[in-house]
Design a protein around this motif. Structure first.
Motif, PDB file in Angstrom:
ATOM      1  N   THR A  36      35.783  36.739  48.035  1.00  0.00           N
ATOM      2  CA  THR A  36      35.925  36.310  46.638  1.00  0.00           C
ATOM      3  C   THR A  36      34.684  36.598  45.796  1.00  0.00           C
ATOM      4  O   THR A  36      34.706  36.429  44.571  1.00  0.00           O
ATOM      5  CB  THR A  36      36.236  34.796  46.555  1.00  0.00           C
ATOM      6  N   LYS A  37      33.610  37.041  46.435  1.00  0.00           N
ATOM      7  CA  LYS A  37      32.350  37.264  45.723  1.00  0.00           C
ATOM      8  C   LYS A  37      32.492  38.147  44.480  1.00  0.00           C
ATOM      9  O   LYS A  37      31.926  37.823  43.418  1.00  0.00           O
ATOM     10  CB  LYS A  37      31.303  37.860  46.675  1.00  0.00           C
ATOM     11  N   PRO A  38      33.238  39.279  44.544  1.00  0.00           N
ATOM     12  CA  PRO A  38      33.358  40.140  43.349  1.00  0.00           C
ATOM     13  C   PRO A  38      34.059  39.455  42.175  1.00  0.00           C
ATOM     14  O   PRO A  38      33.981  39.941  41.039  1.00  0.00           O
ATOM     15  CB  PRO A  38      34.191  41.332  43.857  1.00  0.00           C
ATOM     16  N   PHE A  39      34.724  38.342  42.447  1.00  0.00           N
ATOM     17  CA  PHE A  39      35.483  37.660  41.392  1.00  0.00           C
ATOM     18  C   PHE A  39      34.747  36.456  40.821  1.00  0.00           C
ATOM     19  O   PHE A  39      35.288  35.740  39.985  1.00  0.00           O
ATOM     20  CB  PHE A  39      36.855  37.221  41.938  1.00  0.00           C
ATOM     21  N   ILE A  40      33.518  36.236  41.292  1.00  0.00           N
ATOM     22  CA  ILE A  40      32.732  35.092  40.827  1.00  0.00           C
ATOM     23  C   ILE A  40      31.851  35.497  39.643  1.00  0.00           C
ATOM     24  O   ILE A  40      31.104  36.467  39.715  1.00  0.00           O
ATOM     25  CB  ILE A  40      31.835  34.534  41.959  1.00  0.00           C
ATOM     26  N   PHE A  41      31.968  34.762  38.564  1.00  0.00           N
ATOM     27  CA  PHE A  41      31.192  35.040  37.345  1.00  0.00           C
ATOM     28  C   PHE A  41      29.812  34.383  37.410  1.00  0.00           C
ATOM     29  O   PHE A  41      28.811  34.946  36.979  1.00  0.00           O
ATOM     30  CB  PHE A  41      31.963  34.527  36.128  1.00  0.00           C
ATOM     31  N   ILE A  49      32.275  29.691  39.389  1.00  0.00           N
ATOM     32  CA  ILE A  49      33.210  29.956  38.300  1.00  0.00           C
ATOM     33  C   ILE A  49      33.807  31.350  38.454  1.00  0.00           C
ATOM     34  O   ILE A  49      33.077  32.336  38.623  1.00  0.00           O
ATOM     35  CB  ILE A  49      32.501  29.856  36.925  1.00  0.00           C
ATOM     36  N   PHE A  50      35.127  31.424  38.397  1.00  0.00           N
ATOM     37  CA  PHE A  50      35.804  32.720  38.486  1.00  0.00           C
ATOM     38  C   PHE A  50      35.605  33.520  37.203  1.00  0.00           C
ATOM     39  O   PHE A  50      35.551  32.960  36.110  1.00  0.00           O
ATOM     40  CB  PHE A  50      37.305  32.528  38.711  1.00  0.00           C
ATOM     41  N   ASP A  51      35.528  34.828  37.346  1.00  0.00           N
ATOM     42  CA  ASP A  51      35.525  35.747  36.208  1.00  0.00           C
ATOM     43  C   ASP A  51      36.987  35.897  35.786  1.00  0.00           C
ATOM     44  O   ASP A  51      37.768  36.582  36.444  1.00  0.00           O
ATOM     45  CB  ASP A  51      34.946  37.093  36.633  1.00  0.00           C
ATOM     46  N   LEU A  52      37.371  35.261  34.696  1.00  0.00           N
ATOM     47  CA  LEU A  52      38.781  35.227  34.304  1.00  0.00           C
ATOM     48  C   LEU A  52      39.329  36.587  33.874  1.00  0.00           C
ATOM     49  O   LEU A  52      40.539  36.804  33.887  1.00  0.00           O
ATOM     50  CB  LEU A  52      38.997  34.191  33.198  1.00  0.00           C
ATOM     51  N   GLU A  53      38.449  37.502  33.483  1.00  0.00           N
ATOM     52  CA  GLU A  53      38.920  38.858  33.178  1.00  0.00           C
ATOM     53  C   GLU A  53      39.480  39.501  34.448  1.00  0.00           C
ATOM     54  O   GLU A  53      40.511  40.177  34.416  1.00  0.00           O
ATOM     55  CB  GLU A  53      37.775  39.711  32.614  1.00  0.00           C
ATOM     56  N   LYS A  54      38.814  39.276  35.571  1.00  0.00           N
ATOM     57  CA  LYS A  54      39.271  39.826  36.844  1.00  0.00           C
ATOM     58  C   LYS A  54      40.487  39.051  37.369  1.00  0.00           C
ATOM     59  O   LYS A  54      41.393  39.630  37.958  1.00  0.00           O
ATOM     60  CB  LYS A  54      38.135  39.811  37.864  1.00  0.00           C
ATOM     61  N   THR A  55      40.484  37.740  37.128  1.00  0.00           N
ATOM     62  CA  THR A  55      41.652  36.937  37.506  1.00  0.00           C
ATOM     63  C   THR A  55      42.877  37.417  36.729  1.00  0.00           C
ATOM     64  O   THR A  55      43.968  37.546  37.280  1.00  0.00           O
ATOM     65  CB  THR A  55      41.406  35.442  37.206  1.00  0.00           C
ATOM     66  N   LYS A  56      42.667  37.715  35.455  1.00  0.00           N
ATOM     67  CA  LYS A  56      43.755  38.217  34.603  1.00  0.00           C
ATOM     68  C   LYS A  56      44.337  39.502  35.173  1.00  0.00           C
ATOM     69  O   LYS A  56      45.563  39.657  35.262  1.00  0.00           O
ATOM     70  CB  LYS A  56      43.228  38.487  33.192  1.00  0.00           C
ATOM     71  N   CYS A 196      44.562  31.868  45.105  1.00  0.00           N
ATOM     72  CA  CYS A 196      43.505  31.706  46.105  1.00  0.00           C
ATOM     73  C   CYS A 196      42.220  31.161  45.496  1.00  0.00           C
ATOM     74  O   CYS A 196      41.636  31.783  44.615  1.00  0.00           O
ATOM     75  CB  CYS A 196      43.205  33.048  46.769  1.00  0.00           C
ATOM     76  N   GLY A 197      41.772  30.020  45.992  1.00  0.00           N
ATOM     77  CA  GLY A 197      40.504  29.456  45.573  1.00  0.00           C
ATOM     78  C   GLY A 197      39.353  30.251  46.173  1.00  0.00           C
ATOM     79  O   GLY A 197      39.567  31.191  46.946  1.00  0.00           O
ATOM     80  N   THR A 198      38.135  29.863  45.865  1.00  0.00           N
ATOM     81  CA  THR A 198      36.979  30.615  46.348  1.00  0.00           C
ATOM     82  C   THR A 198      36.788  30.522  47.861  1.00  0.00           C
ATOM     83  O   THR A 198      36.002  31.270  48.432  1.00  0.00           O
ATOM     84  CB  THR A 198      35.682  30.131  45.660  1.00  0.00           C
ATOM     85  N   ASP A 199      37.509  29.608  48.516  1.00  0.00           N
ATOM     86  CA  ASP A 199      37.394  29.481  49.971  1.00  0.00           C
ATOM     87  C   ASP A 199      38.471  30.258  50.720  1.00  0.00           C
ATOM     88  O   ASP A 199      38.572  30.178  51.942  1.00  0.00           O
ATOM     89  CB  ASP A 199      37.435  28.004  50.380  1.00  0.00           C
ATOM     90  N   ASN A 200      39.296  31.018  49.995  1.00  0.00           N
ATOM     91  CA  ASN A 200      40.384  31.788  50.604  1.00  0.00           C
ATOM     92  C   ASN A 200      39.950  33.211  50.927  1.00  0.00           C
ATOM     93  O   ASN A 200      39.069  33.768  50.264  1.00  0.00           O
ATOM     94  CB  ASN A 200      41.592  31.864  49.664  1.00  0.00           C
ATOM     95  N   ILE A 209      45.734  36.111  43.802  1.00  0.00           N
ATOM     96  CA  ILE A 209      45.388  35.727  42.439  1.00  0.00           C
ATOM     97  C   ILE A 209      44.202  34.775  42.547  1.00  0.00           C
ATOM     98  O   ILE A 209      44.367  33.587  42.829  1.00  0.00           O
ATOM     99  CB  ILE A 209      46.562  35.018  41.736  1.00  0.00           C
ATOM    100  N   PRO A 210      42.977  35.282  42.393  1.00  0.00           N
ATOM    101  CA  PRO A 210      41.803  34.422  42.512  1.00  0.00           C
ATOM    102  C   PRO A 210      41.724  33.435  41.354  1.00  0.00           C
ATOM    103  O   PRO A 210      41.641  33.840  40.189  1.00  0.00           O
ATOM    104  CB  PRO A 210      40.629  35.414  42.513  1.00  0.00           C
TER     105      PRO A 210
END
Length: 242
Positions: A36-41, A49-56, A196-200, A209-210
């Protein structure tokens, strides 16, 4: 307005919706799965905090797949035992007439489906007999035992009553918590969509879907989008030529 502008506006609206739903909240860094590291802002108050652009972007990929499923009336099994998800899982699955497990996932639901189906059939048979008054032939004690069996079967199998065959896809809230469902889907070659939360582990899911998988508001938001895309896909279904 150009097509590009429409797309940009839709993307911005989706990010705003994700933010309003609290989909950006993860867990503390010590719980983070490496995938999940690439999706963390970033981190706020010790919470990642998730990067919502990537979550989108990930959500849109999943929604495209769901729309395609809807276009051919394919089936989706909705799964989550999380208390924050149970009501939404039940409501959304029923809104699109899909099977669901809003509680403990019984081992073998996918890998030993014929046996699970027998349990569902038994539930339907007992309920039918009760509604028709056919249980009066039993003693009061026997009827009490039958009622208890009906409730037990209903708890585990009621949501599967519309599942006459293996599903074409499985939607999971928290793939780490629902590891049995994820594993069985993989064994059976059934694609998995999961919030998927950050622990998935995102690598284990076909359409991850992060995002926040522990908030009722966030879960409801994702489920609503899934249902909308499925229904939109149904409307796009090609009418067979005569």
């Amino acid at each position: 307005m150009t097509k590009t502008s429409n797309s940009t506006n839709a993307g911005e609206a989706l990010v705003e919706g994700l933010f309003s739903a609290g989909a950006h909240f993860g867990f503390i860094k010590s719980r983070r799965h490496p995938s999940t590291k690439p999706f963390i802002f970033g981190v706020k108050n010790n919470i990642e905090i998730f990067d919502l652009e990537k979550t989108k972007d990930s959500l849109n990929t999943a929604l495209e797949f769901v729309s395609e499923l809807g276009s051919r009336n394919a089936s989706i099994l909705f799964v989550s035992a999380k208390s924050e998800a149970k009501a939404a899982i039940t409501s959304v699955a029923e809104s699109v007439n899909m099977p669901y497990v809003a509680g403990r996932f019984i081992g073998g639901t996918l890998t030993n489906f014929p046996e699970i189906r027998k349990r569902v059939d038994k539930l339907e048979s007992l309920v039918s007999q009760k509604e028709k008054g056919e249980l009066v032939k039993y003693t009061k004690k026997e009827r009490l035992l039958i009622d208890r069996e009906i409730e037990k079967l209903r708890t585990f199998f009621f949501g599967l009553s519309v599942m006459k065959r293996l599903p074409d896809a499985v939607f999971i809230v928290d793939s780490k918590k629902e590891s049995i469902a994820l594993k069985e889907a993989k064994v059976m070659g059934i694609p998995v969509i999961a919030v998927c939360g950050t622990d998935n582990s995102l690598n284990e899911v076909d359409f991850p879907i992060p995002g926040n998988d522990s908030s009722r508001t966030s879960i409801e938001f994702f489920l609503k989008k899934i249902a909308e895309s499925y229904k939109e896909g149904q409307l796009k279904k090609t009418t067979p030529t005569v």
